[in-house]
Write an enzyme that holds these catalytic residues in place. Sequence first.
Site, PDB file in Angstrom:
ATOM      1  N   ARG A 138     -10.386   2.148 -24.504  1.00  0.00           N
ATOM      2  CA  ARG A 138     -11.521   1.361 -24.994  1.00  0.00           C
ATOM      3  C   ARG A 138     -12.344   2.176 -25.989  1.00  0.00           C
ATOM      4  O   ARG A 138     -12.274   3.409 -26.008  1.00  0.00           O
ATOM      5  CB  ARG A 138     -12.460   0.885 -23.877  1.00  0.00           C
ATOM      6  N   ASP A 191     -19.301   1.239  -7.480  1.00  0.00           N
ATOM      7  CA  ASP A 191     -20.205   0.928  -8.564  1.00  0.00           C
ATOM      8  C   ASP A 191     -21.576   1.489  -8.183  1.00  0.00           C
ATOM      9  O   ASP A 191     -21.830   1.803  -7.012  1.00  0.00           O
ATOM     10  CB  ASP A 191     -20.272  -0.588  -8.785  1.00  0.00           C
ATOM     11  N   TYR A 222     -14.062   4.666  -5.060  1.00  0.00           N
ATOM     12  CA  TYR A 222     -14.718   4.156  -6.260  1.00  0.00           C
ATOM     13  C   TYR A 222     -15.904   3.298  -5.824  1.00  0.00           C
ATOM     14  O   TYR A 222     -15.734   2.310  -5.105  1.00  0.00           O
ATOM     15  CB  TYR A 222     -13.774   3.316  -7.152  1.00  0.00           C
ATOM     16  N   ARG A 246      -7.797  10.566 -11.204  1.00  0.00           N
ATOM     17  CA  ARG A 246      -7.450  10.263 -12.583  1.00  0.00           C
ATOM     18  C   ARG A 246      -8.656  10.694 -13.407  1.00  0.00           C
ATOM     19  O   ARG A 246      -9.810  10.431 -13.014  1.00  0.00           O
ATOM     20  CB  ARG A 246      -7.205   8.752 -12.716  1.00  0.00           C
ATOM     21  N   GLU A 289     -12.226   6.287 -25.328  1.00  0.00           N
ATOM     22  CA  GLU A 289     -11.959   6.735 -23.944  1.00  0.00           C
ATOM     23  C   GLU A 289     -10.453   6.887 -23.746  1.00  0.00           C
ATOM     24  O   GLU A 289      -9.701   5.919 -23.892  1.00  0.00           O
ATOM     25  CB  GLU A 289     -12.533   5.696 -22.976  1.00  0.00           C
ATOM     26  N   ARG A 306      -3.514 -11.416  -9.030  1.00  0.00           N
ATOM     27  CA  ARG A 306      -4.766 -11.010  -8.379  1.00  0.00           C
ATOM     28  C   ARG A 306      -5.934 -10.979  -9.368  1.00  0.00           C
ATOM     29  O   ARG A 306      -7.068 -10.796  -8.979  1.00  0.00           O
ATOM     30  CB  ARG A 306      -4.589  -9.631  -7.737  1.00  0.00           C
ATOM     31  N   ARG A 323     -10.947 -17.644 -14.588  1.00  0.00           N
ATOM     32  CA  ARG A 323     -12.121 -18.526 -14.664  1.00  0.00           C
ATOM     33  C   ARG A 323     -11.723 -19.811 -15.372  1.00  0.00           C
ATOM     34  O   ARG A 323     -11.320 -19.764 -16.533  1.00  0.00           O
ATOM     35  CB  ARG A 323     -13.231 -17.856 -15.456  1.00  0.00           C
TER      36      ARG A 323
HETATM   37  C1  LIG Z   1     -15.733   5.687 -16.542  1.00  0.00           C
HETATM   38  C2  LIG Z   1     -16.635   5.102 -15.486  1.00  0.00           C
HETATM   39  C3  LIG Z   1     -17.455   4.037 -15.814  1.00  0.00           C
HETATM   40  C4  LIG Z   1     -18.288   3.483 -14.836  1.00  0.00           C
HETATM   41  N1  LIG Z   1     -19.047   2.397 -15.171  1.00  0.00           N
HETATM   42  C5  LIG Z   1     -19.836   1.841 -14.232  1.00  0.00           C
HETATM   43  C6  LIG Z   1     -20.604   0.680 -14.545  1.00  0.00           C
HETATM   44  O1  LIG Z   1     -20.551   0.137 -15.654  1.00  0.00           O
HETATM   45  N2  LIG Z   1     -21.400   0.161 -13.571  1.00  0.00           N
HETATM   46  C7  LIG Z   1     -21.465   0.710 -12.307  1.00  0.00           C
HETATM   47  O2  LIG Z   1     -22.208   0.199 -11.467  1.00  0.00           O
HETATM   48  N3  LIG Z   1     -20.754   1.824 -12.002  1.00  0.00           N
HETATM   49  C8  LIG Z   1     -19.946   2.389 -12.927  1.00  0.00           C
HETATM   50  N4  LIG Z   1     -19.211   3.510 -12.609  1.00  0.00           N
HETATM   51  C9  LIG Z   1     -19.378   4.119 -11.281  1.00  0.00           C
HETATM   52  C10 LIG Z   1     -20.568   5.107 -11.252  1.00  0.00           C
HETATM   53  O3  LIG Z   1     -20.277   6.197 -12.103  1.00  0.00           O
HETATM   54  C11 LIG Z   1     -20.781   5.561  -9.800  1.00  0.00           C
HETATM   55  O4  LIG Z   1     -21.171   4.439  -9.038  1.00  0.00           O
HETATM   56  C12 LIG Z   1     -21.876   6.615  -9.640  1.00  0.00           C
HETATM   57  O5  LIG Z   1     -21.620   7.726 -10.445  1.00  0.00           O
HETATM   58  C13 LIG Z   1     -21.917   7.046  -8.184  1.00  0.00           C
HETATM   59  O6  LIG Z   1     -22.982   7.953  -7.995  1.00  0.00           O
HETATM   60  P1  LIG Z   1     -22.835   9.196  -7.019  1.00  0.00           P
HETATM   61  O7  LIG Z   1     -24.193   9.718  -6.821  1.00  0.00           O
HETATM   62  O8  LIG Z   1     -22.045   8.791  -5.827  1.00  0.00           O
HETATM   63  O9  LIG Z   1     -21.885  10.229  -7.792  1.00  0.00           O
HETATM   64  P2  LIG Z   1     -22.135  11.054  -9.128  1.00  0.00           P
HETATM   65  O10 LIG Z   1     -22.836  10.223 -10.129  1.00  0.00           O
HETATM   66  O11 LIG Z   1     -20.827  11.641  -9.499  1.00  0.00           O
HETATM   67  O12 LIG Z   1     -23.123  12.220  -8.663  1.00  0.00           O
HETATM   68  C14 LIG Z   1     -22.674  13.291  -7.869  1.00  0.00           C
HETATM   69  C15 LIG Z   1     -23.433  14.515  -8.306  1.00  0.00           C
HETATM   70  O13 LIG Z   1     -23.128  15.598  -7.407  1.00  0.00           O
HETATM   71  C16 LIG Z   1     -23.079  16.786  -8.170  1.00  0.00           C
HETATM   72  N5  LIG Z   1     -22.345  17.795  -7.401  1.00  0.00           N
HETATM   73  C17 LIG Z   1     -21.012  17.912  -7.197  1.00  0.00           C
HETATM   74  N6  LIG Z   1     -20.748  18.945  -6.387  1.00  0.00           N
HETATM   75  C18 LIG Z   1     -21.928  19.507  -6.060  1.00  0.00           C
HETATM   76  C19 LIG Z   1     -22.324  20.612  -5.256  1.00  0.00           C
HETATM   77  N7  LIG Z   1     -21.415  21.360  -4.588  1.00  0.00           N
HETATM   78  N8  LIG Z   1     -23.628  20.912  -5.159  1.00  0.00           N
HETATM   79  C20 LIG Z   1     -24.561  20.176  -5.828  1.00  0.00           C
HETATM   80  N9  LIG Z   1     -24.247  19.137  -6.610  1.00  0.00           N
HETATM   81  C21 LIG Z   1     -22.946  18.787  -6.712  1.00  0.00           C
HETATM   82  C22 LIG Z   1     -22.392  16.344  -9.444  1.00  0.00           C
HETATM   83  O14 LIG Z   1     -22.643  17.283 -10.492  1.00  0.00           O
HETATM   84  C23 LIG Z   1     -23.045  14.998  -9.699  1.00  0.00           C
HETATM   85  O15 LIG Z   1     -24.206  15.118 -10.487  1.00  0.00           O
HETATM   86  C24 LIG Z   1     -18.326   4.038 -13.538  1.00  0.00           C
HETATM   87  C25 LIG Z   1     -17.489   5.113 -13.227  1.00  0.00           C
HETATM   88  C26 LIG Z   1     -16.629   5.618 -14.178  1.00  0.00           C
HETATM   89  C27 LIG Z   1     -15.690   6.721 -13.783  1.00  0.00           C
END
Ligand SMILES: Cc1cc2nc3c(=O)[nH]c(=O)nc-3n(C[C@H](O)[C@H](O)[C@H](O)COP(=O)(O)OP(=O)(O)OC[C@H]3O[C@@H](n4cnc5c(N)ncnc54)[C@H](O)[C@@H]3O)c2cc1C
Length: 354
Positions: free
Chosen positions: A263, A338, A336, A232, A288, A156, A160
């Site tokens: 990484r 992005d 998940y 995780r 990490e 899967r 390239r």
């Molecule tokens: C290790 C890692 C690397 C990543 N790298 C990439 C990348 O290179 N490119 C990419 O496009 N995406 C990447 N992502 C994904 C990216 O982190 C997410 O797309 C993004 O964080 C989603 O935004 P969100 O607003 O849904 O969630 P979050 O960014 O998690 O924001 C949610 C917010 O809600 C707050 N919150 C939680 N509970 C409450 C509550 N009860 N009251 C008020 N506030 C609250 C939290 O504190 C947080 O600030 C990565 C993810 C991980 C885990």
Amino acid sequence: MTDEVIVAGAGIWGCTVARRLAEAGRRVRVIEARAAIGGNARCETDAETGIEVHVYGSHIFHTHDPAVWDYVRRFVDFNGYQHKVLVKYRGKVYHLPLGLTLVNKFFGVELSPGELKDFMADEAHSTAVFDAFFRGYTSKQWGRPPEEIDPSIIKRVPVRDNYDTNYYNDYWQGIPASGYNSLFERLLDHPNVSVECGRAFSLDDWDGRTRVYYSGPIDALFGFRYGALPWRSLRFETERLDVADFQGTSVMNYTEAEIPYTRIHEFKHYHPELKDVMACGRTIICREYPQPWKSGDEPYYPINDESSVALVAKYRAEAAKLPNLVVGGRLGDYRYYDMDQAMAAALAATAQGC
Ligand SMILES: Cc1cc2nc3c(=O)[nH]c(=O)nc-3n(C[C@H](O)[C@H](O)[C@H](O)COP(=O)(O)OP(=O)(O)OC[C@H]3O[C@@H](n4cnc5c(N)ncnc54)[C@H](O)[C@@H]3O)c2cc1C
């Protein structure tokens, strides 16, 4: 429904929702549990070196969605960074994704485009590639012994048939030239928006009439009444080094199972346009380490299996009973995303402007 709306969570989903609602004329109260906005894309600029440190792991904005690309560029310009992922295996460095660059170097061959597919169809070749680059990494990432990792995963993995080592297939990518935090600050910079950090939204504080857009964990919202959803987690170990350049690239993967981290990030490489920062004789790296999640840890990757799918369905059913509640984002949807997908979901959630 009152004129005011509450947006709980100031990640990319919450900030986009807040901006859209504010521009639609609503008064928006943003409540963020952490001390600062930005969610998991939050960065801190190191005062001494000027390096933008990605607090929750490397974040590269990439998208194929023209609506998202147009929207995000209303607030920030991107610096043209193109993401490459290198991988170190037994002391040698290779380029991901799986393509002619990696395969030719690994096997010491000179395959041409058109020959790779047949070469990889040979089980001895695909098993060797799987064992070197995927088995150990995946077992570290998900905490399962290598024997439980299905070798069919290799089938899967996109292959390239060329020398393109750009990690993403997306048309647009980059890092906000003015830094990630500026994206969130500008999204929330609107006269109709007020922001309160350091406070978690809870259903106990809610009158049930004010419309709420919630992007925290969906199980936490309902007091974990059916149990906690599994995640995780990750541990980041950040180090400041007295060298100008530690590894010559932003991300180096380590695929051997014996090396406990997956990484190493070296953040200065995300801004090659910042010549002073690049030339500075110091650098900041971050190892990490994947780890199991327990209550109180940061949730990073949802674990999608039969029981979690059933559990999240129960919480979604609870949320659906509350007509003024909209749940979204990666924690709310238990999915998940992005960043571009989270932004697209926020644009969709506010398409009607309410
Ligand atoms: C290790 C890692 C690397 C990543 N790298 C990439 C990348 O290179 N490119 C990419 O496009 N995406 C990447 N992502 C994904 C990216 O982190 C997410 O797309 C993004 O964080 C989603 O935004 P969100 O607003 O849904 O969630 P979050 O960014 O998690 O924001 C949610 C917010 O809600 C707050 N919150 C939680 N509970 C409450 C509550 N009860 N009251 C008020 N506030 C609250 C939290 O504190 C947080 O600030 C990565 C993810 C991980 C885990």
